[in-house]
Design a protein around this motif. Sequence first.
Motif, mmCIF file in Angstrom:
data_model
loop_
_atom_site.group_PDB
_atom_site.id
_atom_site.type_symbol
_atom_site.label_atom_id
_atom_site.label_comp_id
_atom_site.label_asym_id
_atom_site.label_seq_id
_atom_site.Cartn_x
_atom_site.Cartn_y
_atom_site.Cartn_z
ATOM 1 N N LYS A 1 1.138 10.688 -3.598
ATOM 2 C CA LYS A 1 1.345 9.242 -3.589
ATOM 3 C C LYS A 1 1.725 8.785 -2.191
ATOM 4 O O LYS A 1 2.448 9.475 -1.474
ATOM 5 C CB LYS A 1 2.450 8.860 -4.585
ATOM 6 C CG LYS A 1 2.569 7.380 -4.857
ATOM 7 C CD LYS A 1 3.613 7.122 -5.942
ATOM 8 C CE LYS A 1 3.689 5.634 -6.273
ATOM 9 N NZ LYS A 1 4.711 5.352 -7.303
ATOM 10 N N LEU B 1 -3.646 2.340 5.275
ATOM 11 C CA LEU B 1 -3.068 3.362 4.412
ATOM 12 C C LEU B 1 -3.952 4.604 4.370
ATOM 13 O O LEU B 1 -3.450 5.738 4.431
ATOM 14 C CB LEU B 1 -2.870 2.802 3.004
ATOM 15 C CG LEU B 1 -2.068 3.663 2.016
ATOM 16 C CD1 LEU B 1 -0.676 3.949 2.573
ATOM 17 C CD2 LEU B 1 -1.962 2.950 0.671
ATOM 18 N N LEU C 1 5.888 3.971 5.538
ATOM 19 C CA LEU C 1 5.303 4.526 4.315
ATOM 20 C C LEU C 1 6.248 5.514 3.650
ATOM 21 O O LEU C 1 6.997 6.227 4.328
ATOM 22 C CB LEU C 1 3.994 5.268 4.629
ATOM 23 C CG LEU C 1 2.907 4.558 5.419
ATOM 24 C CD1 LEU C 1 1.750 5.515 5.659
ATOM 25 C CD2 LEU C 1 2.431 3.343 4.671
ATOM 26 N N ARG C 2 6.202 5.542 2.341
ATOM 27 C CA ARG C 2 6.863 6.601 1.573
ATOM 28 C C ARG C 2 5.750 7.501 1.073
ATOM 29 O O ARG C 2 4.868 7.063 0.318
ATOM 30 C CB ARG C 2 7.661 6.038 0.409
ATOM 31 C CG ARG C 2 8.359 7.125 -0.428
ATOM 32 C CD ARG C 2 9.120 6.511 -1.597
ATOM 33 N NE ARG C 2 9.821 7.523 -2.363
ATOM 34 C CZ ARG C 2 9.270 8.196 -3.392
ATOM 35 N NH1 ARG C 2 8.013 7.950 -3.730
ATOM 36 N NH2 ARG C 2 9.966 9.103 -4.041
ATOM 37 N N LYS D 1 -5.199 -1.612 3.300
ATOM 38 C CA LYS D 1 -5.843 -0.485 2.625
ATOM 39 C C LYS D 1 -6.445 0.477 3.640
ATOM 40 O O LYS D 1 -6.299 1.704 3.517
ATOM 41 C CB LYS D 1 -6.932 -0.976 1.666
ATOM 42 C CG LYS D 1 -7.582 0.144 0.856
ATOM 43 C CD LYS D 1 -8.619 -0.390 -0.102
ATOM 44 C CE LYS D 1 -9.189 0.744 -0.958
ATOM 45 N NZ LYS D 1 -9.769 1.847 -0.150
ATOM 46 N N THR E 1 -1.553 -5.835 -2.199
ATOM 47 C CA THR E 1 -0.701 -4.724 -1.791
ATOM 48 C C THR E 1 0.771 -5.008 -2.063
ATOM 49 O O THR E 1 1.524 -4.115 -2.477
ATOM 50 C CB THR E 1 -0.882 -4.431 -0.287
ATOM 51 O OG1 THR E 1 -2.263 -4.140 -0.026
ATOM 52 C CG2 THR E 1 -0.020 -3.272 0.167
ATOM 53 N N ALA E 2 1.183 -6.254 -1.827
ATOM 54 C CA ALA E 2 2.584 -6.642 -2.024
ATOM 55 C C ALA E 2 2.624 -8.045 -2.628
ATOM 56 O O ALA E 2 1.864 -8.924 -2.228
ATOM 57 C CB ALA E 2 3.337 -6.608 -0.703
ATOM 58 N N VAL F 1 6.159 0.625 2.233
ATOM 59 C CA VAL F 1 7.445 0.139 1.724
ATOM 60 C C VAL F 1 8.053 -0.952 2.598
ATOM 61 O O VAL F 1 8.916 -1.704 2.145
ATOM 62 C CB VAL F 1 8.446 1.300 1.555
ATOM 63 C CG1 VAL F 1 7.974 2.257 0.471
ATOM 64 C CG2 VAL F 1 8.656 2.048 2.869
ATOM 65 N N ASP G 1 2.774 4.943 -0.349
ATOM 66 C CA ASP G 1 2.967 3.503 -0.516
ATOM 67 C C ASP G 1 3.559 2.898 0.747
ATOM 68 O O ASP G 1 4.400 3.522 1.415
ATOM 69 C CB ASP G 1 3.902 3.199 -1.691
ATOM 70 C CG ASP G 1 3.332 3.651 -3.012
ATOM 71 O OD1 ASP G 1 2.187 3.290 -3.324
ATOM 72 O OD2 ASP G 1 4.042 4.381 -3.743
#
Length: 234
Positions: A163, A106, A180-181, A103, A79-80, A167, A165
């Motif tokens: 989308k 999200l 999250l964005r 995941k 993820t990062a 952040v 993500d």
Amino acid sequence: MEFLDFGTLFFIVAAVVIFLQLRNVLGRRTGSEKPPFDPYTANRTRETEGPSPQDNVVSLPRRKATGDTESAYADIDKTAAPGTDLNKGLRAIRDADPSFDPKVFLDGAKMAYEMIVMAYADGDRKTLKNLLSREVYDGFVQAIAERETRSEKIQSSFVGIEKADIVSAEMKGTEAHVTLRIVSELISATRDSAGSVIDGDPETVAEVKDVWTFARDTRSRDPNWKLVATEAED
């Protein structure tokens, strides 16, 4: 009256004997029978430590313990990138809550986003109360009340999320915070008491960009995250 010949009588007796044998075999329960096939649970397994008081709740699979420290963070590293602030923040949350999966989080956050957006448009306070922190809930309810005072209604249709993500992530004491964005598509229009459109467009799909932060106390047995901050991205 006609007499039965020997051949006919033999088959009748044989049929009776076979019937009684089948009845003895098929008509009794031995206690080892398998339950009827259920297509909804045939391939489902659950790990439990004992009987659950909420059998109608579908539990997410628990993360299995591993002695390999790096493999325990493998999904986070996907993820990062390792060494980044985001990776460090996600690892800190994993350390505080071993069941945390970025995941799974999200996916749940995207579902919550749609529910919150639509609940706000519909003025559904009950749904919002379950998904928002006290401060955010009070802000949403105030906006809904002001809208109702003016007899305005929001006509909204959620198209989907383009989308989403993660952040940023961090621990604040015992609270895990994940930001999250989210870029979504929404058809939305506000109508006045006469039904006239005063904001938005009921025929146009608009792109909406939001920065939302979810949080939960890692000490709590409640696995649910709540929205604690919102910001519209320019």
